[in-house]
Scaffold this motif. Sequence first.
Motif, PDB file in Angstrom:
ATOM      1  N   LEU A  62     -32.403 -53.319  55.920  1.00 50.52           N
ATOM      2  CA  LEU A  62     -31.898 -52.107  55.266  1.00 50.52           C
ATOM      3  C   LEU A  62     -31.871 -51.032  56.330  1.00 50.52           C
ATOM      4  CD1 LEU A  62     -31.029 -50.544  52.754  1.00 50.52           C
ATOM      5  CD2 LEU A  62     -33.447 -50.207  52.202  1.00 50.52           C
ATOM      6  N   ILE A  63     -30.674 -50.681  56.797  1.00 47.61           N
ATOM      7  CA  ILE A  63     -30.549 -49.795  57.949  1.00 47.61           C
ATOM      8  C   ILE A  63     -30.152 -48.392  57.525  1.00 47.61           C
ATOM      9  CG2 ILE A  63     -30.023 -51.696  59.511  1.00 47.61           C
ATOM     10  CD1 ILE A  63     -27.102 -51.017  59.295  1.00 47.61           C
ATOM     11  N   GLN A  64     -30.135 -47.492  58.504  1.00 48.34           N
ATOM     12  CA  GLN A  64     -29.827 -46.086  58.242  1.00 48.34           C
ATOM     13  C   GLN A  64     -28.479 -45.963  57.531  1.00 48.34           C
ATOM     14  OE1 GLN A  64     -30.921 -43.422  61.369  1.00 48.34           O
ATOM     15  NE2 GLN A  64     -29.254 -42.003  60.918  1.00 48.34           N
ATOM     16  N   GLY A  65     -28.445 -45.103  56.533  1.00 48.24           N
ATOM     17  CA  GLY A  65     -27.253 -44.964  55.706  1.00 48.24           C
ATOM     18  C   GLY A  65     -27.345 -45.773  54.429  1.00 48.24           C
TER      19      GLY A  65
ATOM     20  N   LEU B 142     -35.645 -50.764  57.387  1.00 44.36           N
ATOM     21  CA  LEU B 142     -36.636 -51.718  56.910  1.00 44.36           C
ATOM     22  C   LEU B 142     -36.128 -53.106  57.234  1.00 44.36           C
ATOM     23  CD1 LEU B 142     -39.293 -52.148  55.242  1.00 44.36           C
ATOM     24  CD2 LEU B 142     -37.798 -52.564  53.275  1.00 44.36           C
ATOM     25  N   ASP B 143     -36.861 -53.821  58.066  1.00 43.47           N
ATOM     26  CA  ASP B 143     -36.553 -55.210  58.387  1.00 43.47           C
ATOM     27  C   ASP B 143     -37.414 -56.118  57.517  1.00 43.47           C
ATOM     28  OD1 ASP B 143     -34.510 -55.275  60.209  1.00 43.47           O
ATOM     29  OD2 ASP B 143     -35.648 -56.349  61.735  1.00 43.47           O
ATOM     30  N   ILE B 144     -36.811 -57.174  56.977  1.00 48.98           N
ATOM     31  CA  ILE B 144     -37.516 -58.141  56.141  1.00 48.98           C
ATOM     32  C   ILE B 144     -37.306 -59.518  56.755  1.00 48.98           C
ATOM     33  CG2 ILE B 144     -37.750 -59.117  53.830  1.00 48.98           C
ATOM     34  CD1 ILE B 144     -36.311 -56.467  52.856  1.00 48.98           C
ATOM     35  N   ASP B 145     -38.388 -60.168  57.178  1.00 45.04           N
ATOM     36  CA  ASP B 145     -38.331 -61.491  57.804  1.00 45.04           C
ATOM     37  C   ASP B 145     -39.200 -62.459  57.019  1.00 45.04           C
ATOM     38  OD1 ASP B 145     -36.825 -60.358  59.786  1.00 45.04           O
ATOM     39  OD2 ASP B 145     -38.091 -61.020  61.446  1.00 45.04           O
TER      40      ASP B 145
END
Length: 530
Positions: free
Chosen positions: A423-426, A405-408
Motif C-alpha cells: 500500500l503505497i503513497q496515494g 505499508l509492505d505486506i510479505d
Amino acid sequence: HVDMACWKGRLYVGWNSCQRDEDVWPSRELFSTSVNGIEWTEPAEMFPQGLSRCLRMYFYHAANGRMLCIAGLRNDLSRTNEDTKGPLVVREIRPDHSWGDVFTLQRSAADAGGPDLFEQSPDSGFVEACRQLLADTVFLEQQDRGRLLGSRRMKWHEPSAWPAGKVPGDNEKWVAGKAYSFFRRPDGAIVGVSKMGWTTISFDDGKTWAQPLVPQTLVTGKAKVWGQRTADGRYVLVYNPSRKNRYPLVVVTSDDGVTYSDMRIVQGELPIQRYEGADRSIGPQYVRGISHWSDDGSRAPEPVLWLVYSMNKEDIWVSRVPLPIRAEVAPNPGGREGPALAARSWEDWNLYVPKWAKIDPIEGGLRLENCDPYDYAAATWVFGQMRRVIIRFQITAIWTDRGMLDIDVASKFGSKGSVRLSLIQGGQLALCGGDRFIPVGRCRANEPVEVTLAIDAGAQRWMLTVKGRDLEFQQEVPFSEPAEDVHRIIFRTGGYRGVGGKKPVPIGTDRPTEPCAFEIRDLRASAGET
C-alpha cells in the motif's frame, strides 16, 4: 559496552557513547531508565564526563541490598585500552532512584588521582556494599581478561598457563576470556562464556576454572555471547551465530544449561548504519541481559527475558522476549482442515519499533506508526509452516498522502516474501506477481479494506481477494520468491531492505518526518489440505 539492571521496579540501561569512533575521546558513560521497557528517560551521565571509562558491566546489587554503579576510572584522554583497566569509580543508586556521591572504588599503586576512596564515605552500608563487590571475583571476571582482579584473576587469562601450541585466538588481543558472561547450572557449577565462544566451568564457586574450550556447535565470533537463567527456570544463550558477521541476534534455550536447541531470531532487522566512524561493525551486537548481580528481584513475577544491545554501534536497543520462548502462535494444525489460528494476543506478535516509531495495541489488532526517514516499524506474526493456507485481515490507512505499508508472507528460512502486497503513497494498493507489480486499486483514508490471501506453496501461486469501499479485486499470481511452504506474515512501514549496510546519510536529514500510520485488524489463518 552495554549493561542492564532491575532496581526498585525500574529497568536501567547503561552504555558508552563516543562522538564518532569507538573507544576514543570525547567519550561518556550514560544511563536511561524505564518502567515498561518502551518509554525511556533522556540519557544522563553515570559519572561526570572525563572521570569514567567504559566497562563490560556497570551495575551491582550487593548482598546488603544496596545498588551500585561502577565504571573504569579515567586518568587521561587516551584511547580506551582494555589491558590498562583496573582503577574503578563507584556511586550508589538510591531506592528513590537518585544518585549518590562519586568515590574511587579501586586504584592502582601508580595512580593516586581520582575521587576519595569509598572507605571515606560516612555511609557504612555503602562501604560494606563496595567491599562485597570487590570480594566478588566472578563478577569482576566479566571485564576483559580479568584485569580488574589483578593477581586474583583466573589463570587462563595468561598465555603462559596454556599448554604449548594451545594458546587460543588469532592474535594476543583475542585470548580467551574477553567479555565473559556467567551463569550457574542446576548442579551448582558456574559456566563462563566469552567472545569467540570460549567456554569454561568452575565447580568451586569460581576459585578454580577448567581450561577454556570452544564447543563445536557454538558458532560465533568477536561479538559477545550472553548466557543466563531465565525467570521460567530455563537457560538461554544469546549471540550472533557467525564467525564473521554480527547478525542476526539469536537465542537458543536449554533445560539444564548444558544442551541447547531451538534456535530462534531475537533481532533479524538490519537498518542502515547512518554515520561514519572507525571500528564499527554492522548488526545487533554486544548483547547483555539482566544478570543476577544487577537484579533486586522487584520484577521477578514478570515472565520476560530483557536484552540490551548495540545496533550498528549507533543506537542502543532493548528487546522484550516473553517466556517461555515459543516459535509459533499455536501448534501446526497438521496439514488438514482445522480451526483458524488468530493473532488474539499482544504476545503473539514480534515487533520491531525504532525510537521514532510506535506500535500500539488496538481493538482486534494493532496500529503501526512511523516518523523515521531511514527506518521502519514492523510487526511479524508467525503462524507455523504450512503448504496451503488462507490468511485474512483488515487494513486501514490513516493517511494516504504519505508513507507505505509492505505486506510479505515468507517461508521459514526466507528473508524476502514469496507473497508480496504494498500500500503505497496515494493509497494505491499493488501486488507483486512474479517479478512485476500489478495495480489493485486505491484505498481511501480511514476506510477499512478486507484482504484475503489464498496461498498454495505446492503450486507456487497465490490468490489475492480485496474488498473495500469502491474497491473489489481478485487475481491469482505466481510466487515472487520460490518457497516450499509459508511460515509468517510481516507488516512494515517500509520496503524490503535485506542487509542495510554502511550508508552514511546527509548531515541534518536524520530527523523525524511527518508520521504515516496503518491499522491491522482481525488477522487469522486457516490451513487447508497439503
